[in-house]
Design an enzyme around this catalytic site. Structure first.
Site, short mmCIF file in Angstrom:
data_model
loop_
_atom_site.label_atom_id
_atom_site.label_comp_id
_atom_site.label_asym_id
_atom_site.label_seq_id
_atom_site.Cartn_x
_atom_site.Cartn_y
_atom_site.Cartn_z
N ARG A 101 34.83 -33.19 20.01
CA ARG A 101 34.99 -33.27 18.87
C ARG A 101 33.95 -32.82 17.92
NH1 ARG A 101 38.03 -37.59 14.76
NH2 ARG A 101 39.59 -36.47 15.57
N HIS A 128 42.71 -28.49 14.64
CA HIS A 128 42.86 -29.86 15.12
C HIS A 128 44.15 -29.69 16.08
CE1 HIS A 128 42.65 -33.66 16.03
NE2 HIS A 128 42.90 -34.46 14.87
N GLN A 131 46.39 -32.75 17.30
CA GLN A 131 47.07 -33.05 16.00
C GLN A 131 48.33 -32.39 15.72
OE1 GLN A 131 46.40 -36.20 14.11
NE2 GLN A 131 48.48 -35.85 13.91
N ASP A 223 46.89 -34.46 4.03
CA ASP A 223 45.64 -35.14 4.77
C ASP A 223 44.58 -35.40 3.64
OD1 ASP A 223 43.69 -35.45 6.74
OD2 ASP A 223 43.16 -33.11 7.08
N CYS A 263 48.30 -37.15 9.21
CA CYS A 263 47.53 -37.26 10.68
C CYS A 263 46.48 -38.69 10.58
CB CYS A 263 46.52 -36.04 10.60
SG CYS A 263 45.30 -36.06 9.40
N ARG A 291 50.30 -39.31 19.78
CA ARG A 291 49.20 -38.85 20.02
C ARG A 291 48.91 -39.06 21.77
NH1 ARG A 291 44.99 -37.37 16.45
NH2 ARG A 291 43.90 -36.37 18.18
N1 CP Z 1 44.04 -37.91 13.29
C1 CP Z 1 42.89 -38.33 13.99
O1 CP Z 1 42.66 -37.24 14.59
O2 CP Z 1 42.45 -39.47 13.53
P1 CP Z 1 40.75 -39.60 14.14
O3 CP Z 1 40.04 -38.81 13.24
O4 CP Z 1 40.71 -41.19 13.86
O5 CP Z 1 40.76 -39.44 15.46
N1 NVA Z 2 40.77 -32.93 8.04
C1 NVA Z 2 40.36 -34.37 8.65
C2 NVA Z 2 41.15 -34.67 9.68
C3 NVA Z 2 40.82 -36.07 10.44
C4 NVA Z 2 41.74 -36.34 11.38
C5 NVA Z 2 38.82 -34.22 8.90
O1 NVA Z 2 38.37 -33.31 9.55
O2 NVA Z 2 38.05 -34.89 8.71
#
Ligand code: CP
Ligand code: NVA
Length: 308
Positions: A101, A128, A131, A223, A263, A291
């Site tokens: 990440r 993502h 997701q 989101d 999400c 997930r």
């Molecule tokens: N939806 C999602 O990826 O959540 P987190 O950022 O908590 O991993």
């Molecule tokens: N768009 C958001 C998604 C989090 C799961 C971010 O990147 O912070």
């Protein structure tokens, strides 16, 4: 299937079918896979915070009989303490797969290029995919189909929106994306999705009016307005995105019985009201649960050659 999961764009219809059908078995007969990844270790390299991605991958590995190691922002310091190249090659000598990440999408691409083990994109500024895969699985699970379902995504044309574009286009889900002007999804990703949609029949449309996008939607999705890394823009975005909220009115604007997805994490009373997220229409926590099941299928699929 490719060595890595970087983008849904790289998955064939057959890959998607295989992942979803394995997910079904993992969800309903988890005991069948209790030892599938015994002796395997997953590295979780996280340069941003996480609840769902981090916990579901860690628990998923545990349920499959394997281990995971969390490497947060203070551990590897990718590109600062050592190059991505050296970090990727070193990790490949210790672990069997890597979840990454990070911020710049190029970092995920570089990690995948240099790592000898599978790399899973656990979210970049651009995409993502874990997701997006889960979202499509959840729609299929709920409605029994993907083709002809209409999803309206209301908000920022961000990483989650991009993976939904790929996922919907590849599975025949019609996607309406409503964003303020200047916050549309990446033009290249829209083009790619329109291309994939030609073979599945998915209709992909961009809007600037949330009500128009919501009309006829089976699913409303949103989101956060400011993603991780955009904290400085949060106040400005609150004003720009004010009308792009999932609430009772927007739910009524669909003109039908509509499910609500997010999400998570959610900023209640910003992109979604507390009332909407807690309503009977909301399936956000089932979505979050999925997930775990979908990612277990991804882990088994990517580690298959070594696992069997
Ligand atoms: N939806 C999602 O990826 O959540 P987190 O950022 O908590 O991993
Ligand atoms: N768009 C958001 C998604 C989090 C799961 C971010 O990147 O912070």
């Amino acid at each position: 299937m490719h060595k890595d999961l970087i983008s849904i764009k790289d998955l064939s219809g057959q890959d998607l079918h295989a992942i979803f059908s394995l997910t079904d078995t993992l969800k309903h007969e988890p005991q069948k896979f209790a030892h599938r990844l015994q002796g395997k270790t997953l590295a979780l390299v996280f340069e941003k915070p996480s609840n769902r991605t981090y916990v579901s991958f860690q628990v998923g590995m545990y349920q499959l009989g394997g281990n995971s190691i969390y490497l947060g922002p203070e551990h590897i310091k990718l590109g600062v303490r050592e190059t991505i190249h050296d970090a990727a090659r070193t990790l490949s000598r210790y672990v069997d797969a890597i979840v990454l990440r990070t911020f710049a999408h190029q970092v995920v691409l570089d990690m995948a290029k240099y790592a000898e083990v599978p790399v899973i994109n656990g979210l970049s500024d651009l995409l993502h995919p874990c997701q997006g895969l889960t979202d499509i699985y959840t729609i299929k699970e709920r409605l029994g189909r993907t083709k002809g379902v209409t999803l309206a995504y209301i908000g920022d044309g961000n990483n989650v929106c991009h993976s939904l574009l790929h996922g919907c286009a590849k599975t025949g889900v019609n996607l309406h994306v409503a964003t303020p002007k200047g916050y549309e999804p990446d033009a290249k990703i829209v083009q790619e999705s329109l291309h994939f949609a030609r073979s599945t029949g998915a209709k992909i449309k961009l809007f600037h009016d949330p009500k128009k996008a919501a009309l006829g939607a089976d699913v409303l999705y949103t989101d956060v307005w400011a993603s991780m890394g955009q904290e400085k823009e949060a106040e400005k975005r609150k004003k720009t995105f004010k009308e792009f909220q999932i609430n009772k009115k927007l739910l009524e604007a669909t003109g039908k019985r509509t499910m609500i997805m997010h999400c998570l994490p959610a900023h209640r009373e910003e992109e979604i009201t507390g009332e909407a997220i807690d309503s009977a229409n909301s399936i956000v926590f089932d979505q979050a649960e999925n997930r775990l099941h979908v990612q277990k299928a991804v882990l088994i699929t990517l580690m298959r050659d070594k696992a069997l």
